[in-house]
Design a protein around this motif. Structure first.
Motif, PDB file in Angstrom:
ATOM      1  N   LYS A   1      44.359  42.622  35.597  1.00 28.35           N
ATOM      2  CA  LYS A   1      44.132  41.849  34.365  1.00 28.35           C
ATOM      3  C   LYS A   1      44.723  40.452  34.467  1.00 28.35           C
TER       4      LYS A   1
ATOM      5  N   LEU B   1      36.852  39.430  37.172  1.00 24.80           N
ATOM      6  CA  LEU B   1      37.587  39.002  35.982  1.00 24.80           C
ATOM      7  C   LEU B   1      36.972  37.685  35.545  1.00 24.80           C
TER       8      LEU B   1
ATOM      9  N   GLY C   1      35.213  46.433  31.000  1.00 25.99           N
ATOM     10  CA  GLY C   1      36.602  46.708  30.643  1.00 25.99           C
ATOM     11  C   GLY C   1      36.989  46.288  29.244  1.00 25.99           C
ATOM     12  N   LYS C   2      36.147  45.486  28.603  1.00 25.02           N
ATOM     13  CA  LYS C   2      36.444  45.002  27.247  1.00 25.02           C
ATOM     14  C   LYS C   2      36.474  46.141  26.244  1.00 25.02           C
TER      15      LYS C   2
ATOM     16  N   ASN D   1      40.348  46.372  30.491  1.00 28.70           N
ATOM     17  CA  ASN D   1      41.023  45.074  30.367  1.00 28.70           C
ATOM     18  C   ASN D   1      42.535  45.172  30.370  1.00 28.70           C
TER      19      ASN D   1
ATOM     20  N   ASN E   1      38.076  39.323  30.575  1.00 30.68           N
ATOM     21  CA  ASN E   1      37.404  40.622  30.648  1.00 30.68           C
ATOM     22  C   ASN E   1      37.176  41.011  32.104  1.00 30.68           C
ATOM     23  N   VAL E   2      37.309  42.310  32.397  1.00 27.09           N
ATOM     24  CA  VAL E   2      37.048  42.805  33.741  1.00 27.09           C
ATOM     25  C   VAL E   2      35.850  43.747  33.712  1.00 27.09           C
TER      26      VAL E   2
END
Length: 305
Positions: free
Chosen positions: A267, A171, A84-85, A208, A176-177
């Motif tokens: 998030k 997470l 996700g970043k 994210n 970050n996810v």
């Protein structure tokens, strides 16, 4: 951020009593493994890969060495992973004779300019990356041989009872996810059939700015509604995770009669699990507590080791 991981072991029909405890312990240990990685400072990507790898190595789950068999009695596996970043993603489909497709999906994400490799191309890439091949017999369980025989003898169905997939969302302490999803697909599938699992936006998604999701269920239905991205769209519109999941799963069920399930982390570190299938083995770890369940209205909470 306080790290969070949520893991699912696929939706299913009723799970027999003898299998239920093995499935429960497997899903709990996968969540513990992912949470240990997060607690030790690992990334969300590390954690979801670690949890899904554990489940791929567990014969009770429809991924890796527990994968169901196609019409020819072979194993063809699909997997995907996303960070996700930066929205980097990797996926593989129709993979044979490797133990952990999720590891290969991560290599696609990190070592190529592509998102998705399939079949022979994925096999050549795996060989180039030094991923060992294993005899196909190591991926075939006696239970899945019997399942294929039973399916071949049954009237044609739409595989609604074959909802097996494994997945994880996380997470990490940096905010970050990530998600990871892996499957052997559906019993007695055509050679080359690919479901939702490796398709970014259907089998999972991570951003994210929103959160991360992994899905399970009737793959063709999930593909048609882009279940993962649809659910996160509702989150973006201000819905809670539970509301977003109910809306997306409800839409898929009303439009297509498709059953499924989702796990989500936001998030902000909130998490949710929802499903419309009979059951969905799941576990979530946060703040030193482990939550888990299989059937509706069944949740147990324990201290993490």
């Amino acid at each position: 951020m306080n790290p969070v991981i949520v893991v699912h072991g696929g939706g299913a029909g009723s799970i027999s009593k003898d299998r239920k405890e093995r499935v429960r312990q497997g899903i709990i240990k996968a969540a513990e493994e992912g949470y240990r990685i997060l607690r030790d400072g690992g990334s969300a990507v590390d954690a979801v890969e670690g949890a899904v790898t554990f489940l791929e190595n567990h014969p009770e789950f429809n991924a890796g060495c527990g994968s169901v068999l196609n019409v020819n009695g072979d194993v063809e596996m699909d997997a995907s992973i996303m960070n996700g970043k930066d929205l980097s993603a990797g996926a593989v489909s129709a993979v044979r004779c490797i133990a952990n497709p999720i590891k290969l999906a991560r290599l696609v994400m990190e070592k190529t300019t592509h998102c998705f490799l399939t079949d022979q191309g994925a096999a050549k890439f795996a060989a180039a990356m030094g991923v060992p091949t294993i005899p196909k017999e190591q991926l075939v369980t006696e239970r899945n041989v019997k399942r294929l025989e039973k399916e071949k003898g049954a009237p044609k169905s739409d595989c609604q009872q074959d909802l097996g997939t494994v997945g994880a969302v996380a997470l990490d302490c940096k905010g970050n996810v990530a998600y990871a999803t892996s499957t052997g697909g559906v019993v007695n599938k055509m050679v080359g059939r690919v479901g939702d699992t490796p398709c970014i936006g259907s089998g999972g998604y991570a951003d994210n700015d929103i959160g991360a999701i992994s899905t399970t269920g009737h793959g063709e239905s999930i593909l048609k509604v882009n279940l993962a991205r649809l659910t996160l769209f509702h989150v973006e519109q201000g819905r809670t995770l539970e509301e977003a999941a109910d809306m997306a799963l409800g839409y898929m069920k009303s439009k297509l009669k498709g059953l499924g399930g989702v796990i989500l982390v936001s998030k902000a570190g909130d998490w949710a699990v929802k499903w419309t299938s009979t059951s969905m083995p799941w576990a979530a770890a946060k703040d030193g507590k482990l939550h888990s369940g299989i059937d509706l209205d069944e949740t147990s909470v324990a201290d993490l080791p």
